[in-house]
Design a protein around this motif. Structure first.
Motif, PDB file in Angstrom:
ATOM      1  N   SER A  69      -7.320  12.492   2.447  1.00 28.68           N
ATOM      2  CA  SER A  69      -7.467  12.992   3.818  1.00 28.68           C
ATOM      3  C   SER A  69      -8.319  12.065   4.689  1.00 28.68           C
ATOM      4  O   SER A  69      -8.301  12.180   5.908  1.00 28.68           O
ATOM      5  N   THR A  70      -9.038  11.140   4.058  1.00 31.83           N
ATOM      6  CA  THR A  70      -9.869  10.198   4.827  1.00 31.83           C
ATOM      7  C   THR A  70      -9.118   8.923   5.181  1.00 31.83           C
ATOM      8  O   THR A  70      -9.642   8.079   5.895  1.00 31.83           O
ATOM      9  N   ILE A  71      -7.883   8.796   4.703  1.00 34.75           N
ATOM     10  CA  ILE A  71      -7.082   7.582   4.909  1.00 34.75           C
ATOM     11  C   ILE A  71      -6.161   7.765   6.105  1.00 34.75           C
ATOM     12  O   ILE A  71      -5.522   8.801   6.260  1.00 34.75           O
ATOM     13  N   ASN A  72      -6.087   6.731   6.951  1.00 33.83           N
ATOM     14  CA  ASN A  72      -5.125   6.701   8.050  1.00 33.83           C
ATOM     15  C   ASN A  72      -4.704   5.254   8.282  1.00 33.83           C
ATOM     16  O   ASN A  72      -5.152   4.361   7.566  1.00 33.83           O
ATOM     17  N   ASP A  73      -3.866   5.014   9.267  1.00 31.41           N
ATOM     18  CA  ASP A  73      -3.347   3.665   9.508  1.00 31.41           C
ATOM     19  C   ASP A  73      -4.435   2.653   9.860  1.00 31.41           C
ATOM     20  O   ASP A  73      -4.243   1.453   9.688  1.00 31.41           O
ATOM     21  N   GLU A  74      -5.558   3.118  10.360  1.00 31.98           N
ATOM     22  CA  GLU A  74      -6.648   2.214  10.739  1.00 31.98           C
ATOM     23  C   GLU A  74      -7.640   1.967   9.607  1.00 31.98           C
ATOM     24  O   GLU A  74      -8.547   1.151   9.739  1.00 31.98           O
ATOM     25  N   SER A  75      -7.459   2.660   8.483  1.00 32.99           N
ATOM     26  CA  SER A  75      -8.355   2.474   7.338  1.00 32.99           C
ATOM     27  C   SER A  75      -8.141   1.095   6.723  1.00 32.99           C
ATOM     28  O   SER A  75      -7.025   0.570   6.728  1.00 32.99           O
ATOM     29  N   GLY A  76      -9.218   0.531   6.194  1.00 31.11           N
ATOM     30  CA  GLY A  76      -9.129  -0.776   5.552  1.00 31.11           C
ATOM     31  C   GLY A  76     -10.438  -1.136   4.897  1.00 31.11           C
ATOM     32  O   GLY A  76     -11.345  -0.294   4.780  1.00 31.11           O
ATOM     33  N   PRO A  77     -10.576  -2.385   4.476  1.00 28.03           N
ATOM     34  CA  PRO A  77     -11.805  -2.816   3.792  1.00 28.03           C
ATOM     35  C   PRO A  77     -13.078  -2.607   4.616  1.00 28.03           C
ATOM     36  O   PRO A  77     -14.145  -2.394   4.050  1.00 28.03           O
ATOM     37  N   GLU A  78     -12.952  -2.641   5.918  1.00 31.97           N
ATOM     38  CA  GLU A  78     -14.128  -2.454   6.773  1.00 31.97           C
ATOM     39  C   GLU A  78     -14.568  -0.995   6.852  1.00 31.97           C
ATOM     40  O   GLU A  78     -15.740  -0.714   7.074  1.00 31.97           O
ATOM     41  N   SER A  79     -13.631  -0.069   6.654  1.00 33.49           N
ATOM     42  CA  SER A  79     -13.967   1.349   6.811  1.00 33.49           C
ATOM     43  C   SER A  79     -14.009   2.141   5.499  1.00 33.49           C
ATOM     44  O   SER A  79     -14.517   3.256   5.470  1.00 33.49           O
ATOM     45  N   ILE A  80     -13.501   1.553   4.428  1.00 34.94           N
ATOM     46  CA  ILE A  80     -13.538   2.214   3.121  1.00 34.94           C
ATOM     47  C   ILE A  80     -14.565   1.480   2.266  1.00 34.94           C
ATOM     48  O   ILE A  80     -14.331   0.353   1.820  1.00 34.94           O
ATOM     49  N   GLU A  81     -15.684   2.141   2.048  1.00 34.39           N
ATOM     50  CA  GLU A  81     -16.806   1.518   1.350  1.00 34.39           C
ATOM     51  C   GLU A  81     -16.428   1.014  -0.042  1.00 34.39           C
ATOM     52  O   GLU A  81     -16.898  -0.037  -0.482  1.00 34.39           O
ATOM     53  N   ALA A 118      -0.631 -10.790   1.476  1.00 30.61           N
ATOM     54  CA  ALA A 118      -1.801 -10.161   0.853  1.00 30.61           C
ATOM     55  C   ALA A 118      -3.072 -10.483   1.630  1.00 30.61           C
ATOM     56  O   ALA A 118      -3.920  -9.604   1.835  1.00 30.61           O
ATOM     57  N   MET A 119      -3.209 -11.701   2.091  1.00 32.89           N
ATOM     58  CA  MET A 119      -4.404 -12.113   2.828  1.00 32.89           C
ATOM     59  C   MET A 119      -4.423 -11.545   4.248  1.00 32.89           C
ATOM     60  O   MET A 119      -5.472 -11.487   4.875  1.00 32.89           O
ATOM     61  N   ASP A 120      -3.286 -11.108   4.730  1.00 38.71           N
ATOM     62  CA  ASP A 120      -3.143 -10.601   6.095  1.00 38.71           C
ATOM     63  C   ASP A 120      -3.577  -9.142   6.240  1.00 38.71           C
ATOM     64  O   ASP A 120      -3.776  -8.664   7.344  1.00 38.71           O
ATOM     65  N   ASP A 128      -1.159  -2.697   8.395  1.00 45.46           N
ATOM     66  CA  ASP A 128      -0.640  -3.997   7.948  1.00 45.46           C
ATOM     67  C   ASP A 128       0.184  -3.844   6.678  1.00 45.46           C
ATOM     68  O   ASP A 128       1.229  -4.478   6.526  1.00 45.46           O
ATOM     69  N   ILE A 129      -0.286  -3.000   5.766  1.00 45.59           N
ATOM     70  CA  ILE A 129       0.469  -2.745   4.532  1.00 45.59           C
ATOM     71  C   ILE A 129       1.825  -2.142   4.889  1.00 45.59           C
ATOM     72  O   ILE A 129       2.856  -2.562   4.369  1.00 45.59           O
ATOM     73  N   LYS A 130       1.839  -1.178   5.796  1.00 48.73           N
ATOM     74  CA  LYS A 130       3.097  -0.557   6.218  1.00 48.73           C
ATOM     75  C   LYS A 130       4.055  -1.594   6.794  1.00 48.73           C
ATOM     76  O   LYS A 130       5.251  -1.586   6.487  1.00 48.73           O
ATOM     77  N   ARG A 131       3.528  -2.459   7.634  1.00 46.75           N
ATOM     78  CA  ARG A 131       4.364  -3.498   8.258  1.00 46.75           C
ATOM     79  C   ARG A 131       4.999  -4.381   7.192  1.00 46.75           C
ATOM     80  O   ARG A 131       6.200  -4.666   7.235  1.00 46.75           O
ATOM     81  N   HIS A 132       4.217  -4.814   6.214  1.00 48.04           N
ATOM     82  CA  HIS A 132       4.745  -5.677   5.160  1.00 48.04           C
ATOM     83  C   HIS A 132       5.742  -4.935   4.275  1.00 48.04           C
ATOM     84  O   HIS A 132       6.760  -5.512   3.875  1.00 48.04           O
ATOM     85  N   LEU A 133       5.469  -3.662   3.993  1.00 52.75           N
ATOM     86  CA  LEU A 133       6.428  -2.876   3.214  1.00 52.75           C
ATOM     87  C   LEU A 133       7.754  -2.771   3.961  1.00 52.75           C
ATOM     88  O   LEU A 133       8.827  -2.924   3.365  1.00 52.75           O
ATOM     89  N   LYS A 134       7.700  -2.498   5.256  1.00 49.95           N
ATOM     90  CA  LYS A 134       8.929  -2.413   6.060  1.00 49.95           C
ATOM     91  C   LYS A 134       9.678  -3.742   6.042  1.00 49.95           C
ATOM     92  O   LYS A 134      10.904  -3.772   5.934  1.00 49.95           O
ATOM     93  N   ASN A 135       8.925  -4.851   6.143  1.00 49.06           N
ATOM     94  CA  ASN A 135       9.558  -6.186   6.112  1.00 49.06           C
ATOM     95  C   ASN A 135      10.271  -6.449   4.805  1.00 49.06           C
ATOM     96  O   ASN A 135      11.215  -7.245   4.763  1.00 49.06           O
TER      97      ASN A 135
END
Length: 79
Positions: free
Chosen positions: A18-30, A57-59, A65-72
């Motif tokens: 429930s804490t995960i959304n499209d804006e979550s990432g290394p900066e927001s997930i401790e 992976a580096m992007d 970003d993960i969603k975008r790459h999965l769609k690609n």
């Protein structure tokens, strides 16, 4: 697909989905360490039957970003 993706990220990062959304990432997930990032990459490739390039992976800066790459890669996203 978002729920499936969020649940996978939550499992790897050991947080509530429930804490995960499209804006979550290394900066927001401790708990998002570089090692867990590699584990997540492996889990994503296994779950969605894709193979990410090193550039992809580096992007990754956030879940969107993960969603975008999965769609690609042709993964079907039922958002």
């Amino acid at each position: 697909m978002s729920k499936k993706l969020y649940d996978l990220v939550a499992k790897v990062m050991n947080v509530q989905s429930s804490t995960i959304n499209d804006e979550s990432g290394p900066e927001s997930i401790e708990n998002w360490t570089s090692f867990k990032g590699y584990v997540l990459l492996y889990e994503l490739e296994t779950e969605f039957k894709v193979k990410f390039t090193i550039n992809e992976a580096m992007d990754v800066k956030k879940i969107a970003d993960i969603k975008r790459h999965l769609k690609n890669h042709g993964a079907i996203l039922n958002d």
